[in-house]
Enzyme design. Structure first.
Site, mmCIF file in Angstrom:
data_model
loop_
_atom_site.group_PDB
_atom_site.id
_atom_site.type_symbol
_atom_site.label_atom_id
_atom_site.label_comp_id
_atom_site.label_asym_id
_atom_site.label_seq_id
_atom_site.Cartn_x
_atom_site.Cartn_y
_atom_site.Cartn_z
ATOM 1 N N VAL A 105 0.875 -1.172 0.000
ATOM 2 C CA VAL A 105 0.000 0.000 0.000
ATOM 3 C C VAL A 105 0.911 1.220 0.000
ATOM 4 O O VAL A 105 1.583 1.505 0.979
ATOM 5 C CB VAL A 105 -0.964 0.000 1.209
ATOM 6 N N GLU B 17 9.034 0.168 -5.315
ATOM 7 C CA GLU B 17 9.188 -1.114 -4.639
ATOM 8 C C GLU B 17 8.499 -2.308 -5.297
ATOM 9 O O GLU B 17 8.856 -3.457 -5.026
ATOM 10 C CB GLU B 17 8.659 -1.011 -3.182
ATOM 11 N N ASP C 93 1.156 12.431 -6.670
ATOM 12 C CA ASP C 93 1.536 13.548 -7.533
ATOM 13 C C ASP C 93 1.381 13.104 -8.977
ATOM 14 O O ASP C 93 1.304 11.918 -9.276
ATOM 15 C CB ASP C 93 2.962 14.033 -7.247
#
Length: 237
Positions: free
Chosen positions: A87, A180, A203
Site C-alpha cells: 500500500v 518497490e 503527484d
C-alpha cells in the site's frame, strides 16, 4: 529469528500490508486494527499484528526503494507470511489520472537493478498475483471505490535527472511510477507467495507539469486504499 525483523514465526498473520513509511504502518494498525500488537521495531521498521473485522492481519513497513523492500519481503517470507499487499504512493503518468486516484498494479516494469541480481540477468516480467488483483477490483466495486488497473514502473531514483523519462513511460501506457513493486512481485514469484500492490496517486508528472497532493487529501486517500487493501488481503478466497 531474522536479522532485521526481530520476530518469530507466527508473530505475523498470513496476510500482511506493506507500506513504505513506518509511521503509516503505525497509523494503519492504530486506526484499522483491533488489539494491535507491535511485532517489530528493529531499525525503526515498525510492524504490527491485530485483527480487522475479526480476521488476523499484519502490517509491516518496508522503507524506500527495492533494496530495503527486498530485505523486508525476504524476512516476511521466512516468518511464514503468505500474502503481501503493498500500500503505497506513486507519481501518476497519464493525463487522465487525478490526485488521490487509486491504482491496482498488474505488473511493474523494473527500472531498478536490484531484482536482476536475483535473476542472473535473465529477462523477467514482474507480475502481481491474479487472485489479489481480481479481489481488489471486486471489493472496490462492492465498496463503491473507483480504481485504475494496469502496469506501473519501479524506479531506483526519486530525483530523476532524466526529465524526459516520465514522458517516455507515459507514452508506453504505464500508469504510474513508484519504487518497490518490481522487487515485491519478483520475490513473490521466487518465494511462491502471493503479492499485489495498491497505490494512491500522490503527484502527477505529465506534460511537463508537477502537481502534489495535500496532506488532508493524502489522509483521505490512504484511508480508502487501506480499507480496500485490508478487505482484499483478509479474503479467504
Amino acid at each position: 529469528m531474522p536479522i532485521h525483523l526481530r520476530a518469530d514465526p507466527g508473530d505475523y498473520a498470513d496476510g500482511c500490508l506493506l507500506p513504505g513509511d513506518p509511521l503509516r504502518a503505525k497509523y494503519i494498525a492504530e486506526t484499522f486494527f483491533d488489539d494491535p500488537v507491535e511485532v517489530n521495531h528493529e531499525r525503526g521498521m515498525l510492524g504490527y499484528t491485530g485483527t480487522f473485522r475479526g480476521k488476523r492481519v499484519s502490517v509491516q513497513s518496508s522503507g524506500m526503494g527495492c533494496p530495503s523492500a527486498g530485505i523486508v519481503i525476504e524476512e516476511l517470507a521466512q516468518l511464514g507470511v503468505e500474502k503481501i499487499l503493498r500500500v503505497g504512493t506513486c507519481g501518476g503518468l497519464q493525463s487522465d489520472l487525478s490526485i488521490g486516484d487509486l491504482i491496482v498494479a498488474l505488473s511493474a516494469t523494473s527500472a531498478d537493478a536490484t531484482a536482476t541480481h536475483l535473476l542472473g540477468g535473465e529477462p523477467h516480467a514482474p507480475t502481481a498475483d491474479w487472485e489479489l488483483v481480481h479481489g481488489a477490483v471486486h471489493h472496490a466495486k462492492e465498496l463503491g471505490k473507483k480504481v485504475r488497473v494496469g502496469g506501473i514502473v519501479s524506479s531506483d531514483l526519486f530525483y530523476n535527472p532524466d526529465g524526459g523519462q516520465y514522458q517516455r513511460w507515459s507514452d508506453r501506457g504505464i500508469l504510474a511510477v513508484e519504487m518497490e513493486a518490481a522487487m515485491l512481485f519478483t520475490l513473490g514469484a521466487l518465494k511462491k507467495i502471493r503479492t499485489g500492490c495498491l497505490l494512491v496517486v500522490s503527484d502527477v508528472v505529465v506534460e511537463g507539469e508537477f502537481k502534489r497532493i495535500t496532506d488532508e487529501d493524502m489522509r483521505a486517500a490512504v484511508d480508502q486504499m487501506t480499507e480496500l487493501a485490508l478487505v482484499t488481503v483478509t479474503d479467504d478466497h
